[in-house]
Design a protein around this motif. Structure first.
Motif, PDB file in Angstrom:
ATOM      1  N   SER A   1      31.395  38.165  44.985  1.00 35.91           N
ATOM      2  CA  SER A   1      32.101  37.900  44.153  1.00 35.91           C
ATOM      3  C   SER A   1      33.167  39.285  43.265  1.00 35.91           C
ATOM      4  N   HIS A   2      34.139  39.002  42.265  1.00 36.05           N
ATOM      5  CA  HIS A   2      35.118  40.003  41.799  1.00 36.05           C
ATOM      6  C   HIS A   2      35.566  39.012  41.373  1.00 36.05           C
ATOM      7  N   VAL A   3      36.116  40.097  39.911  1.00 39.09           N
ATOM      8  CA  VAL A   3      37.148  38.057  39.269  1.00 39.09           C
ATOM      9  C   VAL A   3      37.934  39.903  38.938  1.00 39.09           C
ATOM     10  N   TRP A   4      39.228  40.259  39.144  1.00 34.01           N
ATOM     11  CA  TRP A   4      40.101  40.264  38.238  1.00 34.01           C
ATOM     12  C   TRP A   4      41.833  39.814  38.105  1.00 34.01           C
ATOM     13  N   ARG A   5      41.732  40.445  36.036  1.00 31.32           N
ATOM     14  CA  ARG A   5      42.656  39.209  36.109  1.00 31.32           C
ATOM     15  C   ARG A   5      42.955  38.309  35.653  1.00 31.32           C
ATOM     16  N   ASP A   6      41.058  37.142  36.337  1.00 34.42           N
ATOM     17  CA  ASP A   6      40.824  36.104  35.670  1.00 34.42           C
ATOM     18  C   ASP A   6      40.903  35.469  36.984  1.00 34.42           C
ATOM     19  N   VAL A   7      41.086  35.621  37.968  1.00 32.91           N
ATOM     20  CA  VAL A   7      40.796  35.393  39.462  1.00 32.91           C
ATOM     21  C   VAL A   7      40.433  35.959  40.255  1.00 32.91           C
ATOM     22  N   ILE A   8      39.053  34.504  40.837  1.00 32.17           N
ATOM     23  CA  ILE A   8      37.698  34.815  41.437  1.00 32.17           C
ATOM     24  C   ILE A   8      38.142  35.409  42.863  1.00 32.17           C
ATOM     25  N   PHE A   9      37.678  36.251  43.420  1.00 36.98           N
ATOM     26  CA  PHE A   9      38.159  36.383  44.766  1.00 36.98           C
ATOM     27  C   PHE A   9      36.083  37.217  45.067  1.00 36.98           C
TER      28      PHE A   9
END
Length: 381
Positions: free
Chosen positions: A147-155
């Protein structure tokens, strides 16, 4: 049926290409294939950090039938795990909750720490015996999903084979590097979702382009005309549109939202709206941003999860609460105006003689870029 030969026309230049064939929008077997080869093999959006704001917060997500559990640990980091007990496969958490100590399976009380490690196995060796030599707790932690969080989106990358997010999206991270700063969710009124009777890809395709603005968004088009927009298309990476005439929302007394820090002049009246392939739609403006996670519920059913973010937290600017509510209402109107289009295209894909359609070489580059990317994912290997 040779699906690769069907996709050869999609892989041509935008001038001569056809769009993806009907089956990619209407066929459940194709939906399942795209789940595996497009959504599970890439970095797909499944949620938002704002939904697990504090340590111990846990939220279950059903991602195309895959049970996931989003957890914020004691260090403040977000982890994503398969929401399945390693004992007998019981779902661990069935609704959002605060976890005080451990994630406890409701079936036989096997317990997991917030980092996924297995901590307790009651009576596993018989009554009163909580250990067994053949049950190695160190090997039976929860399955962690990349997982990765960017601009509060959890991918998440479900199959675990994708390159790191920062590598896959290096170009986009550089493009928006000025916005690499904290974002603050606008609160309850800045969150809404729309259920649409369409395949998830049609929501992406519509978002990518500005060609439809004069007819679908007359209010927006009254000041942000077709000629004020430009195409954004990075082959096989991302695509979208930008505007040169972003207009800040002002309150009755002339109040505006604070800008993000240190932005260059480009963003005084500029804004960009980009799809982070496959299923996350993002927009950045000088004073607020938004993110949309497209949740494919079925072949012809999608839920759009829409969240608005600002440079300052709501509690730091209570005087702007009415303006935030007004801003959310404006965006909700814009996104609702698109519903009849994406649902209408979905209905149209049931026309047996539709050949995927053609593209305007001048206006549809961003949309074709997405088609090309999907076709590339499906023909890999």
């Amino acid at each position: 049926m040779n699906k690769h030969s069907e996709l050869s026309s999609v892989l041509q230049s935008v001038n001569t290409a056809n769009g993806l064939p009907n089956a990619h929008y209407t066929d459940t077997e194709m939906f399942d294939l795209e789940k595996r080869k497009v959504l599970f093999t890439n970095w797909s959006g499944v949620g938002f950090g704002k939904d697990v704001p504090k340590a111990g917060d846990a939220m279950p997500v059903d991602f195309l039938g895959m049970p996931l559990l989003i957890v914020r640990d004691h260090e403040g980091q977000i982890g994503v795990f398969q929401n399945t007990c390693r004992h007998r496969g019981m779902i661990l958490v069935d609704k959002p909750k605060k976890i005080g100590g451990v994630v406890r399976c409701p079936y036989h009380s096997w317990c997991y720490a917030l980092d996924g490690s297995l901590r307790a196995t009651p009576h596993v060796g018989g009554p009163g015996q909580n250990m067994h030599e053949d049950v190695d707790k160190s090997e039976l932690g929860l399955i962690r999903i990349k997982s990765h969080v960017w601009r509060d989106v959890i991918f998440v990358n479900v199959d675990g084979q994708a390159a790191p997010f920062e590598e896959v999206h290096a170009d986009l991270l550089q493009r928006w590097s000025e916005f690499e700063q904290p974002v603050h969710h606008g609160g309850d009124t800045s969150s809404f979702k729309l259920g649409v009777k369409t395949n998830w890809k049609l929501a992406v395709e519509n978002y990518c382009e500005s060609y439809h603005l004069p007819w679908v968004h007359p209010g927006l088009n009254s000041y942000s005309r077709l000629e004020d927009h430009y195409n954004i298309e990075e082959r096989d990476r991302y695509s979208g549109q930008g505007t040169l005439v972003y207009r800040q929302l002002k309150g009755e007394s002339g109040e505006v939202f604070p800008d993000f820090d240190g932005l260059s002049q480009q963003w005084d009246e500029g804004a960009e709206y980009i799809t982070v392939y496959p299923n996350v739609l993002m927009g950045v403006q000088r004073d607020h941003a938004f993110a949309i996670v497209l949740e494919p519920k079925a072949c012809e059913q999608t839920v759009e999860h829409i969240e608005l973010y600002y440079a300052t937290a709501p509690e730091a600017s209570p005087d702007l609460s009415d303006l935030r509510e007004q801003n959310a209402a404006l965006w909700k109107t814009v996104f609702e105006e698109d519903i009849f289009v994406v649902e209408g295209m979905q209905k149209g894909r049931h026309g047996d003689y539709f050949d995927g359609g053609r593209f305007s070489p001048a206006m549809d580059g961003p949309t074709h870029n997405f088609h090309h990317w999907v076709a590339t994912q499906l023909t890999k290997g």
